[in-house]
Motif scaffolding. Sequence first.
Motif, PDB file in Angstrom:
ATOM      1  N   LEU A  72       0.814  -1.221   0.000  1.00 22.36           N
ATOM      2  CA  LEU A  72       0.000   0.000   0.000  1.00 22.36           C
ATOM      3  C   LEU A  72       0.846   1.267   0.000  1.00 22.36           C
ATOM      4  N   LYS A  73       2.129   1.158   0.331  1.00 20.90           N
ATOM      5  CA  LYS A  73       3.027   2.309   0.256  1.00 20.90           C
ATOM      6  C   LYS A  73       3.386   2.633  -1.195  1.00 20.90           C
ATOM      7  N   PHE A  74       3.204   1.672  -2.095  1.00 19.36           N
ATOM      8  CA  PHE A  74       3.608   1.851  -3.487  1.00 19.36           C
ATOM      9  C   PHE A  74       2.445   2.031  -4.455  1.00 19.36           C
ATOM     10  N   VAL A  75       1.241   1.752  -4.018  1.00 21.46           N
ATOM     11  CA  VAL A  75       0.079   1.877  -4.907  1.00 21.46           C
ATOM     12  C   VAL A  75      -0.988   2.724  -4.229  1.00 21.46           C
ATOM     13  N   SER A  80      -9.463   4.064  -0.648  1.00 25.87           N
ATOM     14  CA  SER A  80      -9.756   5.491  -0.708  1.00 25.87           C
ATOM     15  C   SER A  80     -10.774   5.751  -1.811  1.00 25.87           C
ATOM     16  N   PRO A  81     -11.512   6.850  -1.699  1.00 27.32           N
ATOM     17  CA  PRO A  81     -12.498   7.150  -2.742  1.00 27.32           C
ATOM     18  C   PRO A  81     -11.803   7.370  -4.080  1.00 27.32           C
ATOM     19  N   ALA A  82     -12.445   6.947  -5.134  1.00 31.01           N
ATOM     20  CA  ALA A  82     -11.864   7.082  -6.478  1.00 31.01           C
ATOM     21  C   ALA A  82     -11.819   8.555  -6.872  1.00 31.01           C
ATOM     22  N   ALA A  83     -10.776   8.940  -7.568  1.00 31.90           N
ATOM     23  CA  ALA A  83     -10.662  10.303  -8.079  1.00 31.90           C
ATOM     24  C   ALA A  83     -11.659  10.486  -9.214  1.00 31.90           C
TER      25      ALA A  83
END
Length: 90
Positions: A72-75, A80-83
Motif C-alpha cells: 500500500l506504500k507503493f500503490v 480510498s475514494p476514487a478520483a
Amino acid sequence: MTKKLPVRLFQPLFGLFMAFFMSFLMSGAITAINVGLPPDFVSRWMHSWGLAFMLAYPAILIVAPLARRLALKFVESPFSPAAPVAGTKG
C-alpha cells in the motif's frame, strides 16, 4: 443454495490456500534442483512438502499483514475514494 463461511475467515483461509500451493510448487522445484529426478523423487518431494507446509502457513499468517502494508506504500489505496474522471461531474 450453498452455505459460505463468514467473511472473518477469509484471511486464514486465503493463507491456507497460498501456503498449500506455494509450498507444493516450491518444494517440488527445490527438490528437483537438489536431487534431480531419481526414482524416489515423489517420495522426497512429499516429505519436503509436508515440512514446507508446516512452516509456510504460520509464516503467511504473520507476514501477510506486513506485505499488505508495504504494498500500500507503493500503490493507491483500494480503500480510498476514487478520483473523479476528467470530463465528468463528481
